[in-house]
Scaffold this motif. Structure first.
Motif, short mmCIF file in Angstrom:
data_model
loop_
_atom_site.label_atom_id
_atom_site.label_comp_id
_atom_site.label_asym_id
_atom_site.label_seq_id
_atom_site.Cartn_x
_atom_site.Cartn_y
_atom_site.Cartn_z
N ASP A 106 0.83 -1.20 0.00
CA ASP A 106 0.00 0.00 0.00
C ASP A 106 0.87 1.26 0.00
O ASP A 106 0.61 2.21 -0.74
N VAL A 107 1.92 1.25 0.80
CA VAL A 107 2.83 2.40 0.88
C VAL A 107 3.62 2.58 -0.42
O VAL A 107 3.75 3.69 -0.95
N LEU A 108 4.13 1.49 -0.95
CA LEU A 108 4.97 1.56 -2.15
C LEU A 108 4.21 2.07 -3.36
O LEU A 108 4.76 2.81 -4.19
N LEU A 109 2.95 1.71 -3.47
CA LEU A 109 2.16 2.15 -4.62
C LEU A 109 1.94 3.66 -4.62
O LEU A 109 1.65 4.25 -5.67
N ASP A 110 2.08 4.30 -3.47
CA ASP A 110 1.92 5.75 -3.39
C ASP A 110 3.18 6.52 -3.77
O ASP A 110 3.14 7.74 -3.95
N ASP A 111 4.31 5.82 -3.88
CA ASP A 111 5.56 6.51 -4.19
C ASP A 111 5.60 6.88 -5.68
O ASP A 111 5.41 6.02 -6.54
N PRO A 112 5.84 8.16 -6.01
CA PRO A 112 5.80 8.58 -7.41
C PRO A 112 6.88 7.95 -8.30
O PRO A 112 6.72 7.88 -9.52
N SER A 113 7.99 7.47 -7.70
CA SER A 113 9.04 6.85 -8.52
C SER A 113 8.73 5.40 -8.86
O SER A 113 9.38 4.81 -9.72
N VAL A 114 7.73 4.82 -8.20
CA VAL A 114 7.36 3.42 -8.43
C VAL A 114 6.32 3.35 -9.54
O VAL A 114 5.25 3.94 -9.44
N GLU A 115 6.67 2.64 -10.61
CA GLU A 115 5.73 2.50 -11.73
C GLU A 115 5.25 1.06 -11.89
O GLU A 115 4.21 0.81 -12.49
N THR A 116 5.98 0.10 -11.33
CA THR A 116 5.57 -1.31 -11.33
C THR A 116 6.05 -1.93 -10.03
O THR A 116 7.15 -1.63 -9.57
#
Length: 699
Positions: free
Chosen positions: A365-375
């Protein structure tokens, strides 16, 4: 003409329906009934009154209505009669399951041609013959003998091999992979791969087009159509049968390196088609494209409960040229609020071996909110406390709440992760057996996104002297000469803006020395004969001659030795040519593929081109970006940029040369093969020189 009647017919006649289990006519009829097809089904067989509880008719005419789709399963010798009957009653769609046509030889081809003639005359579209049939899940149509109706999904599949399609259906059923439709195209007597990808592009139930092909009927039309369709839907193809014995007989460097396999690779690149090397890889890619959003970029984060698995994924990400997403300080601080102190808070995020489902759910849940994470790639290895099913359910929950970024899973193991894998199938989250397989899929998705985002193709046209080229080519064709010699090849290049070295033909040693004096030393001597293509192979090139005596000696030696090596060659003299300033030698070339047209080549030049084979191919016409990408796709590019303190050469000048050559071969389809080798390129701002060239033409 629309193929709608193959996708959603309201009525179907099965000609050759059988009561005998194991016969194709029985299996197809039973599949039609058991799939829940809601339209009318009419069995046709002269030998019985009913099949599987349905009234059976002796022929199509006796039905009294016009079937929208007719499936033909009778022996080959009766198919033409059935087609005539279809024409009489007005049926417009026919699937011919029967084999025994052009695949068996000339007699079969004649019969197939007759069947097609009836179809063309009557406006009937045919799938087959010699095919497995057609399956469409949305209309519950299972007009095939490939097995049960597959699960509903977004993959539209076409296959030139019926047997392979049967295997694909079985694999897909076992792995819960769904389809919108499957088409076995067999001999492609009428409906071919182009017709079907265009139909699948318009089909609202299809989100991904996939297939297996052995050849393509109309290469140019296929490239242009696929290029347009790829902007809307991904196309994933397996392609076999790519070798070409004809390439061995090609006389030029370019021709000897460009077999049909190279042409297909160039076509896939141009059209944005994703090539798959196996059924497994194709399904790996297809389930992600069909069920997950496209990534907005190459940034990947790995979430794992095992350090080793995370390292495997990290290695694969780097090898594939993807970006290892750098998490923001805010993301790292948020992860620290709930993850154990021993966890790794940077990418790959390691939630440790004792992680339960809630820890995975929080981190994802936290990682999906990070703008640098696309997959996000979620890894799990089964340990004593691991909750495989609950963790998969948690991942599915987060995926539903935050559906904008693709999530791929790799639960490594077998029986201990089996329940989790089932959850992923139901949730349409792609699951992979290894991190490398998952990363290869992410790479395919990222490449596709980058291809779709490329600027519109704009082909630059240069001012040229077309009339000069026309006259040279027409003169050669009029006299039946296929090979254009070096001198006139250079005239053609000059007409298209290439610079060539000065020189003249000498027929005596003294004349050669006089020409050399006028040009200035050093000079190059080349044997002059329409029958000698590769001059250096017979000692027909001497470089760096610095005096009149050296020129005379070289001339005499050539005229003495070469007639002995090539006694049948007609030798006209020796070309005396100025020697170019030093620079990098590259090759620009073209081989005209019979299916896809002019295939441009770039690589390391000189005699090393066929030894190292460091070459790149692309279909003409070329844009500036495509020409530059050809350079980048070779190892030679690193030398051209400059290494170990050496200044690089003029990259833009090479790209322009490729574009000029592309324009030439596009505007003159008579040119079948050509090389500029070497093309000597110097420092930025200097003019490249086409030192040697050869062109072959045909009517």
């Amino acid at each position: 003409m629309s193929l709608e009647s193959f996708f959603a017919p309201k009525s179907v006649a099965v000609v050759g329906a059988s009561r005998q289990k194991g016969k194709v006519g029985y299996e197809i009829l039973v599949n039609m009934i058991s799939s829940g097809f809601e339209g009318k089904i009419w069995p046709v067989n002269r030998s019985t009154d009913s099949v599987e509880g349905l009234k059976c008719y002796p022929d199509l005419t006796s039905i009294g209505e016009t079937p929208e789709l007719v499936i033909v399963i009778v022996p080959a010798k009766f198919v033409l009669g059935v087609m005539e009957e279809c024409a009489t009653i007005g049926t417009k769609a026919v699937i011919i399951i029967t084999a025994g046509f052009k695949e068996i030889g000339e007699e079969g081809k004649k019969l197939e041609d007759e069947v097609v003639r009836v179809a063309r005359r009557s406006g009937i579209r045919i799938i087959g013959p010699n095919c497995l049939g057609v399956t469409v899940t949305a209309s519950k149509l299972n007009a095939s003998f490939g097995g049960d109706l597959p699960d509903v999904g977004g993959i539209g599949y076409l296959s030139q091999s019926g047997a392979l399609l049967a295997a694909i259906l079985d694999i897909a059923k076992a792995n819960g992979i769904g389809f919108s439709s499957l088409f076995s195209i067999g001999n492609k007597a009428d409906v071919d791969e182009l017709d079907l990808i265009e139909a699948l592009a318009k089909d609202p139930n299809t989100t991904v087009i996939a297939g297996y092909l052995e050849n393509i009927k109309d290469g140019n039309a296929f490239v242009h159509a696929a290029e347009q369709i790829s902007h809307e839907k991904p196309i994933l193809l397996m392609k076999s049968g790519g070798t070409s014995a004809g390439a061995k007989a090609a006389s030029s460097h370019t021709g000897s390196l460009a077999g049909s396999e190279v042409a297909y690779e160039a076509m896939f690149t141009r059209a944005g088609i994703i090539r798959c090397e196996s059924i497994t890889e194709q399904f790996d890619f297809a389930q992600a494209f069909a069920n997950q959003p496209l990534p907005k970029g190459p940034g990947v984060v790995v979430l794992t409960n095992a350090g080793g698995a995370g390292i495997m994924a990290a290695d694969a990400i780097e090898r594939e040229g993807l970006t290892f997403a750098k998490l923001s300080p805010a993301t790292i601080e948020k992860l620290k609020t709930k993850l154990p102190a021993a966890a790794n808070f940077h990418n790959p995020v390691d939630v440790l071996g004792d992680a339960l489902a809630d820890r995975y759910e929080f981190a994802l849940d936290v990682l999906l909110d990070d703008p640098s994470v696309e997959t996000v790639l979620v890894l799990l290895t089964p340990q004593a406390m691991t909750e495989a099913q609950e963790t998969a359910e948690a991942i599915a929950r987060v995926s539903r709440l935050k559906p904008d970024k693709p999530i791929l899973a790799c639960f490594m193991g077998a029986s201990k992760v089996e329940e989790g894998v089932k959850v992923f199938r139901e949730a349409k989250i792609p699951q992979y057996e290894s991190p490398e397989d998952a990363v290869a899929t992410i790479k395919a998705m990222a490449d596709y996104v980058r291809w779709r985002a490329r600027p519109k193709r704009v082909v630059r046209l240069f001012p040229v002297n077309r009339r000069k080229v026309e006259s040279i080519i027409e003169r050669h064709l009029r006299h039946g000469a296929r090979e254009i010699g070096e001198s006139e090849s250079k005239e053609i290049l000059e007409a298209y803006g290439f610079a060539t070295p000065s020189g003249s033909i000498a027929t005596t040693a003294d004349q050669a020395a006089n020409i050399a004096e006028q040009l200035g030393y050093p000079v190059v001597l080349k044997i002059w004969s329409p029958d000698i293509v590769h001059k250096s192979d017979v000692g027909g090139v001497k470089i760096g001659l610095k005096s009149a005596q050296e020129v005379k000696d070289a001339f005499d030696l050539m005229m003495y030795r070469i007639p002995k090596k090539v006694p049948d060659a007609h030798i006209l003299g020796v070309l005396v040519q100025e020697m170019c300033a030093s620079g990098r030698e590259v090759i620009l070339g073209m081989h005209r593929d019979p299916h896809f047209g002019p295939l441009m080549m770039f690589g390391m030049g000189g005699v090393m081109v066929e030894v190292l084979k460091d070459v790149a191919f692309y279909l003409a016409p070329l844009t500036g970006d495509e020409a530059r990408q050809m350079l980048v796709n070779t190892k030679t590019y690193q030398l051209l940029k400059g290494v170990r303190g050496q200044e690089g050469v003029d990259i833009e000048a090479i790209a322009e040369g490729l574009q000029r050559l592309s324009q030439l071969v596009t505007e003159f389809p008579q040119i079948q093969e050509m090389d500029i080798n070497p093309y000597v390129v110097g420092l930025p701002g200097t003019t490249p020189i086409a030192v040697d060239a050869r062109i072959s033409v045909e009517k």
